[in-house]
Design a protein around this motif. Structure first.
Motif, PDB file in Angstrom:
ATOM      1  N   SER A   1       0.841  -1.204   0.000  1.00 34.77           N
ATOM      2  CA  SER A   1       0.000   0.000   0.000  1.00 34.77           C
ATOM      3  C   SER A   1       0.873   1.250   0.000  1.00 34.77           C
ATOM      4  O   SER A   1       2.102   1.161   0.117  1.00 34.77           O
ATOM      5  N   GLY A   2       0.206   2.385  -0.053  1.00 35.67           N
ATOM      6  CA  GLY A   2       0.920   3.654   0.036  1.00 35.67           C
ATOM      7  C   GLY A   2       1.608   3.803   1.378  1.00 35.67           C
ATOM      8  O   GLY A   2       2.763   4.232   1.455  1.00 35.67           O
ATOM      9  N   THR A   3       0.897   3.444   2.439  1.00 37.21           N
ATOM     10  CA  THR A   3       1.474   3.539   3.783  1.00 37.21           C
ATOM     11  C   THR A   3       2.760   2.723   3.864  1.00 37.21           C
ATOM     12  O   THR A   3       3.766   3.171   4.419  1.00 37.21           O
TER      13      THR A   3
ATOM     14  N   TYR B   1      -0.628  12.121   6.821  1.00 38.58           N
ATOM     15  CA  TYR B   1      -1.822  11.309   6.574  1.00 38.58           C
ATOM     16  C   TYR B   1      -2.095  10.353   7.746  1.00 38.58           C
ATOM     17  O   TYR B   1      -1.160   9.774   8.313  1.00 38.58           O
TER      18      TYR B   1
ATOM     19  N   TYR C   1      -6.483   4.127  11.650  1.00 40.28           N
ATOM     20  CA  TYR C   1      -7.192   5.407  11.629  1.00 40.28           C
ATOM     21  C   TYR C   1      -7.767   5.713  13.019  1.00 40.28           C
ATOM     22  O   TYR C   1      -8.232   4.807  13.712  1.00 40.28           O
TER      23      TYR C   1
ATOM     24  N   ILE D   1       5.600   4.429   1.943  1.00 39.62           N
ATOM     25  CA  ILE D   1       6.102   5.586   2.696  1.00 39.62           C
ATOM     26  C   ILE D   1       6.941   5.113   3.887  1.00 39.62           C
ATOM     27  O   ILE D   1       8.029   5.629   4.145  1.00 39.62           O
TER      28      ILE D   1
ATOM     29  N   LYS E   1      -3.816   3.412  -6.526  1.00 33.22           N
ATOM     30  CA  LYS E   1      -4.253   4.788  -6.737  1.00 33.22           C
ATOM     31  C   LYS E   1      -3.831   5.176  -8.164  1.00 33.22           C
ATOM     32  O   LYS E   1      -3.725   4.301  -9.025  1.00 33.22           O
TER      33      LYS E   1
ATOM     34  N   ASP F   1       5.321  12.371  -0.153  1.00 31.48           N
ATOM     35  CA  ASP F   1       4.208  11.422  -0.201  1.00 31.48           C
ATOM     36  C   ASP F   1       3.377  11.840  -1.419  1.00 31.48           C
ATOM     37  O   ASP F   1       2.678  12.840  -1.379  1.00 31.48           O
TER      38      ASP F   1
ATOM     39  N   SER G   1      -0.896  15.540  -1.467  1.00 26.84           N
ATOM     40  CA  SER G   1      -2.367  15.538  -1.452  1.00 26.84           C
ATOM     41  C   SER G   1      -2.900  16.085  -0.132  1.00 26.84           C
ATOM     42  O   SER G   1      -2.183  16.137   0.861  1.00 26.84           O
TER      43      SER G   1
ATOM     44  N   GLY H   1      -5.112  14.604   1.655  1.00 30.01           N
ATOM     45  CA  GLY H   1      -5.452  13.518   2.574  1.00 30.01           C
ATOM     46  C   GLY H   1      -6.811  13.767   3.201  1.00 30.01           C
ATOM     47  O   GLY H   1      -7.691  14.350   2.573  1.00 30.01           O
TER      48      GLY H   1
ATOM     49  N   CYS I   1       0.987  10.174  -2.996  1.00 31.76           N
ATOM     50  CA  CYS I   1      -0.320   9.506  -3.137  1.00 31.76           C
ATOM     51  C   CYS I   1      -1.366  10.493  -3.661  1.00 31.76           C
ATOM     52  O   CYS I   1      -1.501  11.596  -3.133  1.00 31.76           O
ATOM     53  N   TYR I   2      -2.100  10.084  -4.664  1.00 37.74           N
ATOM     54  CA  TYR I   2      -3.193  10.853  -5.279  1.00 37.74           C
ATOM     55  C   TYR I   2      -2.726  12.003  -6.163  1.00 37.74           C
ATOM     56  O   TYR I   2      -3.539  12.708  -6.740  1.00 37.74           O
TER      57      TYR I   2
ATOM     58  N   SER J   1       1.028   4.572  -4.173  1.00 36.73           N
ATOM     59  CA  SER J   1       0.351   3.275  -4.241  1.00 36.73           C
ATOM     60  C   SER J   1      -0.080   2.960  -5.666  1.00 36.73           C
ATOM     61  O   SER J   1      -0.518   3.850  -6.397  1.00 36.73           O
TER      62      SER J   1
ATOM     63  N   GLN K   1       3.731  16.238   2.034  1.00 32.19           N
ATOM     64  CA  GLN K   1       2.549  15.510   1.545  1.00 32.19           C
ATOM     65  C   GLN K   1       1.867  16.325   0.457  1.00 32.19           C
ATOM     66  O   GLN K   1       1.384  17.422   0.705  1.00 32.19           O
TER      67      GLN K   1
ATOM     68  N   SER L   1      -2.955   7.345   8.343  1.00 34.82           N
ATOM     69  CA  SER L   1      -2.463   5.973   8.452  1.00 34.82           C
ATOM     70  C   SER L   1      -0.975   5.906   8.815  1.00 34.82           C
ATOM     71  O   SER L   1      -0.453   4.831   9.064  1.00 34.82           O
TER      72      SER L   1
HETATM   73  C1  LIG Z   1      -3.871   7.028   0.480  1.00 34.41           C
HETATM   74  C2  LIG Z   1      -2.826   7.859   1.068  1.00 34.41           C
HETATM   75  C3  LIG Z   1      -1.814   7.309   1.856  1.00 34.41           C
HETATM   76  C4  LIG Z   1      -1.791   5.873   2.278  1.00 34.41           C
HETATM   77  O1  LIG Z   1      -1.976   4.996   1.270  1.00 34.41           O
HETATM   78  P1  LIG Z   1      -2.686   3.575   1.515  1.00 34.41           P
HETATM   79  O2  LIG Z   1      -2.459   2.938   0.209  1.00 34.41           O
HETATM   80  O3  LIG Z   1      -4.107   3.841   1.819  1.00 34.41           O
HETATM   81  O4  LIG Z   1      -1.950   2.920   2.622  1.00 34.41           O
HETATM   82  C5  LIG Z   1      -0.830   8.154   2.322  1.00 34.41           C
HETATM   83  N1  LIG Z   1      -0.849   9.454   2.056  1.00 34.41           N
HETATM   84  C6  LIG Z   1      -1.815  10.024   1.320  1.00 34.41           C
HETATM   85  C7  LIG Z   1      -1.792  11.494   1.063  1.00 34.41           C
HETATM   86  C8  LIG Z   1      -2.832   9.240   0.802  1.00 34.41           C
HETATM   87  O5  LIG Z   1      -3.782   9.794   0.056  1.00 34.41           O
END
Ligand SMILES: *Cc1c(COP(=O)(O)O)cnc(C)c1O
Length: 435
Positions: free
Chosen positions: A99-101, A126, A366, A104, A238, A212, A179, A181, A214-215, A235, A177, A128
């Protein structure tokens, strides 16, 4: 014969006529903004194709490996394509990154050592990542005596002065970061990310600037590595997986840092040459190929959602005419029951699990209960249409993904229809004359 889309929405999906009429108005209003997006989509599509051509992708690269995964030329080729697309020296693109988590966390644990400090410069990271950074007795950074501090955003923007002042001689890594989040701030533009990096490097050029991502992938024409990020992660379920990659994560960046990350992923001494791809090479590559197009559809959907909800007097971020820097649209619903109905309505548009009724639950990693509406082909994929909402004030729904615009539009209409039926919105709809 005239194509009657209205009729199918009305008769088959039971959407109220006034809602459909409003949606038609919105379609006209957003047309110029959607046209603007197509340039980004085309640019990124060409970038991906060119990276694949330059990497000499061949039919045989679509095969996979088992066991240790030695000699997996497909995996090596894909990592080359990722390096090119993201403008980075090297890449890890692996199904072992879940996953993204996880991606990271690999970057954090790969780079940081006891006594070092991690500085987040975009406020609290974020949700997580909380356990990874400060969890008790879970092998968190804190358990390894790696310190953490943060600089909050000022009015939703990077606080460059505070960033500069917060860097100490212990600061080894800065976390940015891209996004928003689960928060109401704006996502960062690539330009802002570049500016933060420049500022950090002006204080100490050896600080590792980590993004990070993600997105954020393919929302703009550049990626963080192209504006100086040393390391960047995300991820595959995503944006860059294009809705096709079945699992996985990626890290791109400087070669020496990527090496540290791979030792953390497998074991010290086990390098890039191992890591079986089992059945993912073709899907990872095909997903990357489609990703610019899919992200473009999501952005179109985001503009539609914003405009429609603005008409209904909801607070929406970003506004319909603001430039997008990630694929998330946040809607402030202000009330937990309304929020839950909205999510439950969205679920009804799912190609999968349309009849499932989502409920808030205590999701691992979470802090608050979270309600998640989706119905995706790939479990948890948020490049597919999904709505997540932590049950906390001010009760915001975070809408992301959607593999095609029609589906995003339908989901939004069904969400509002549910809200109408539950009595939270009254007919005929009172719209805000925005002009
Ligand atoms: C989704 C997300 C994560 C974590 O990714 P997962 O795949 O859900 O573990 C981390 N940072 C941001 C900004 C995200 O949007």
């Amino acid at each position: 014969m005239e194509i009657d889309v209205k009729k199918i929405l009305l008769d088959n999906f039971k959407i109220d006529k006034s809602l459909i009429n409003l949606s038609d108005t919105v379609m006209e209003e957003i047309e110029p903004y959607i046209k603007e997006l197509s340039g980004i989509t085309e640019y990124n599509q060409l970038k991906v194709i060119q990276s694949m051509i330059s990497s000499n992708v061949g039919d045989f690269h679509l095969n996979d490996s088992t066991g240790y995964g030695y000699g997996d030329i497909g995996r090596e080729c894909i990592e080359g394509v990722y390096s090119r697309v993201f403008g980075a020296e090297d890449a890890l693109v692996r199904p072992q990154i879940v996953s993204g988590t996880h991606a990271i966390a690999l970057c954090l644990f790969g780079v940081l050592r006891p006594g070092d400090e991690l500085l987040s410069v975009t406020g609290e990271p974020y949700d997580s990542l909380k356990d990874t950074i400060s969890g008790e007795n879970v092998g968190s950074l804190a358990n390894f005596h790696i310190n953490y501090s943060k600089v909050d955003l000022a009015d939703g923007k990077p606080d460059y002065k505070a960033i500069e002042e917060s860097i100490s001689d212990k600061t080894k890594m800065v976390l940015i970061q891209r996004s928003k989040g689960y928060s109401l701030r704006d996502a960062l533009s690539i330009k802002e990310i570049g500016k933060i990096i420049k500022k950090v490097k002006s204080v100490n050029k050896d600080i590792v600037c980590f993004v990070d991502n993600c997105y954020g992938e393919f929302v703009d024409t550049m990626e963080p590595s192209e504006v100086g990020a040393d390391l960047c992660a995300g991820s595959l379920i995503k944006n860059p997986g294009g809705g096709i990659a079945p699992t996985g994560g990626y890290i791109v960046g400087k070669r020496d840092l990527i090496e540290q990350c791979i030792y953390r992923l497998y074991a010290p001494g086990l390098d890039k040459d191992c890591g079986p791809t089992i059945a993912t090479n073709r899907l990872t590559l095909q997903g990357l190929f489609l990703a610019p197009l899919i992200v473009g559809e999501v952005l179109k959907g985001s503009i539609f959602i914003s405009r429609l909800l603005e008409h209904l007097n909801f607070d929406v971020y970003p506004k319909f005419n603001e430039k997008r820097h990630d694929i998330v649209t946040s809607v402030v619903l202000g009330n937990p029951e309304l929020l839950i109905s909205f999510c439950q309505g969205f679920q009804k548009a799912g190609p999968i699990d349309a009849k499932v009724l989502p409920e808030p639950w205590a999701m691992p990693g979470y802090e608050n209960e979270v309600i998640m509406a989706g119905g995706s082909f790939i479990q948890g994929a948020s490049i597919e249409l999904s709505v997540d909402a932590p049950i906390r004030k001010p009760y915001v729904a975070y809408i992301q993904g959607g593999l095609n615009f029609t589906h995003i539009k339908l989901g939004t209409l069904l969400a509002l229809q549910e809200v109408i039926e539950k009595g939270f919105l009254h007919l005929p709809i009172k719209t805000n004359d925005l002009s």
